[in-house]
Design an enzyme around this catalytic site. Structure first.
Site, PDB file in Angstrom:
ATOM      1  N   ASP A  14     -10.071  -3.778  -3.735  1.00  0.00           N
ATOM      2  CA  ASP A  14      -9.213  -3.259  -2.687  1.00  0.00           C
ATOM      3  C   ASP A  14     -10.039  -2.186  -1.962  1.00  0.00           C
ATOM      4  O   ASP A  14     -11.008  -1.672  -2.528  1.00  0.00           O
ATOM      5  CB  ASP A  14      -7.967  -2.661  -3.355  1.00  0.00           C
ATOM      6  CG  ASP A  14      -7.184  -1.802  -2.419  1.00  0.00           C
ATOM      7  OD1 ASP A  14      -6.783  -2.301  -1.361  1.00  0.00           O
ATOM      8  OD2 ASP A  14      -6.993  -0.606  -2.723  1.00  0.00           O
ATOM      9  N   MET A  15      -9.688  -1.849  -0.738  1.00  0.00           N
ATOM     10  CA  MET A  15     -10.484  -0.836  -0.030  1.00  0.00           C
ATOM     11  C   MET A  15      -9.828   0.550  -0.071  1.00  0.00           C
ATOM     12  O   MET A  15     -10.302   1.453  -0.756  1.00  0.00           O
ATOM     13  CB  MET A  15     -10.736  -1.266   1.422  1.00  0.00           C
ATOM     14  CG  MET A  15     -11.720  -0.363   2.145  1.00  0.00           C
ATOM     15  SD  MET A  15     -11.929  -0.862   3.874  1.00  0.00           S
ATOM     16  CE  MET A  15     -10.453  -0.181   4.627  1.00  0.00           C
ATOM     17  N   ASP A  16      -8.691   0.690   0.665  1.00  0.00           N
ATOM     18  CA  ASP A  16      -8.064   2.013   0.757  1.00  0.00           C
ATOM     19  C   ASP A  16      -7.490   2.445  -0.584  1.00  0.00           C
ATOM     20  O   ASP A  16      -6.724   1.708  -1.212  1.00  0.00           O
ATOM     21  CB  ASP A  16      -6.949   1.990   1.816  1.00  0.00           C
ATOM     22  CG  ASP A  16      -7.510   1.870   3.228  1.00  0.00           C
ATOM     23  OD1 ASP A  16      -8.614   2.381   3.469  1.00  0.00           O
ATOM     24  OD2 ASP A  16      -6.843   1.269   4.089  1.00  0.00           O
ATOM     25  N   ASP A 173      -5.640   0.397  -6.405  1.00  0.00           N
ATOM     26  CA  ASP A 173      -4.923   1.660  -6.644  1.00  0.00           C
ATOM     27  C   ASP A 173      -3.404   1.517  -6.493  1.00  0.00           C
ATOM     28  O   ASP A 173      -2.659   2.370  -6.940  1.00  0.00           O
ATOM     29  CB  ASP A 173      -5.378   2.731  -5.646  1.00  0.00           C
ATOM     30  CG  ASP A 173      -4.907   2.408  -4.236  1.00  0.00           C
ATOM     31  OD1 ASP A 173      -5.285   1.328  -3.736  1.00  0.00           O
ATOM     32  OD2 ASP A 173      -4.142   3.196  -3.654  1.00  0.00           O
TER      33      ASP A 173
HETATM   34  O1  LIG Z   1      -5.207  -2.962   0.913  1.00  0.00           O
HETATM   35  P1  LIG Z   1      -5.712  -1.575   1.150  1.00  0.00           P
HETATM   36  O2  LIG Z   1      -7.164  -1.510   1.463  1.00  0.00           O
HETATM   37  O3  LIG Z   1      -5.329  -0.635   0.055  1.00  0.00           O
HETATM   38  O4  LIG Z   1      -5.005  -1.050   2.460  1.00  0.00           O
HETATM   39  C1  LIG Z   1      -3.677  -0.609   2.430  1.00  0.00           C
HETATM   40  C2  LIG Z   1      -3.327   0.229   3.616  1.00  0.00           C
HETATM   41  O5  LIG Z   1      -3.687  -0.409   4.806  1.00  0.00           O
HETATM   42  C3  LIG Z   1      -3.483   0.398   5.938  1.00  0.00           C
HETATM   43  O6  LIG Z   1      -3.932  -0.218   7.064  1.00  0.00           O
HETATM   44  C4  LIG Z   1      -2.041   0.769   6.076  1.00  0.00           C
HETATM   45  O7  LIG Z   1      -1.827   1.567   7.186  1.00  0.00           O
HETATM   46  C5  LIG Z   1      -1.685   1.514   4.824  1.00  0.00           C
HETATM   47  O8  LIG Z   1      -0.430   2.039   4.892  1.00  0.00           O
HETATM   48  C6  LIG Z   1      -1.863   0.588   3.676  1.00  0.00           C
HETATM   49  O9  LIG Z   1      -1.427   1.205   2.505  1.00  0.00           O
END
Ligand SMILES: O=P(O)(O)OC[C@H]1O[C@@H](O)[C@H](O)[C@@H](O)[C@@H]1O
Length: 227
Positions: A14-16, A173
């Site tokens: 996953d990234m964020d 996460d």
């Molecule tokens: O899948 P990932 O990388 O965790 O990204 C999730 C996030 O992607 C973002 O673009 C959204 O604005 C966030 O709210 C979301 O939680």
């Protein structure tokens, strides 16, 4: 917990909130965005219910009405440009990330990113930190119909890598992300940048780590063999 019966051949990140510890900036931007629309939505909603979902799912749920493709582009850019502004001064890979990715690559694992983030946010992190060379595949929001907790993003990544889902380990996460990894039939490692370890375990994480410099010995052995 049953361990993989054969070696893992791919790692999907996953990234964020996983490659980067940025979720509090996302949450801050979401709360400000909601307020600007006259809505009061608690931070917890973005941390638990929405984290891991795609903006195409989050924004209509937040507004409580369908949103046209055109309006979605505008609203998404409003929230995401604010998030990028907030996080830009802090942009850095999660502790131990560079060494871990290098070791995985050296051990012959195939690597991919599977993120709910839109294109501009992926470019911001993956290009901003020069991470692209590590990943042979990147799956983003526009590549799947259903966001996490549906398994689509992880299954698409496994397919693109040419590996069986049962030979993949996912790093995530978000509760929705752990649920998605398990629904895809993959091994799941929870990363506690935002959500407590017990919550990620309850969602189905096989292992839980605070960062990539702190892998449980048993998991390390599974990936890289005996020291
Ligand atoms: O899948 P990932 O990388 O965790 O990204 C999730 C996030 O992607 C973002 O673009 C959204 O604005 C966030 O709210 C979301 O939680």
């Amino acid at each position: 917990m049953s361990l993989p019966s054969r070696p893992l051949s791919a790692a999907i990140f996953d990234m964020d909130g996983t490659l980067v510890d940025n979720m509090r900036f996302h949450v801050q931007a979401w709360v400000a965005f909601s307020r600007s629309l006259g809505l009061e939505s608690p931070a917890e909603r973005f941390e638990r219910e929405f984290n891991g979902r795609r903006n195409a799912e989050i924004i209509p749920a937040l507004l409580g009405r369908p949103v046209s493709a055109e309006e979605l582009v505008q609203l998404e850019e409003r929230k995401e440009s604010h998030y990028r502004e907030l996080y830009a001064p802090h942009l850095r890979l999660l502790r131990g990330g560079h060494e871990f990715l290098t070791r995985l690559r050296g051990a012959g694992l195939k690597l991919a990113v599977a993120s709910a983030a839109p294109h501009a946010n992926r470019a911001f992190v993956l290009d901003g930190l020069a991470l692209r060379p590590f990943f042979s595949q990147v799956v983003g929001a526009e590549d799947v119909k259903r966001g996490k907790p549906a398994p689509d993003a992880f299954l698409a990544a496994a397919k693109a890598l040419g590996v069986d889902p049962s030979a993949c380990v996912v790093f995530e996460d978000a509760v929705n992300g752990i649920l998605a990894a398990r629904a895809a039939g993959m091994f799941a490692v929870g990363v506690t940048t935002l959500i407590p370890a017990e919550v990620l375990r309850e969602a189905g994480a096989h292992w839980v780590i605070p960062d990539f410099a702190s892998l449980p010995a048993e998991f390390e052995q599974l990936l890289f063999g005996a020291p």
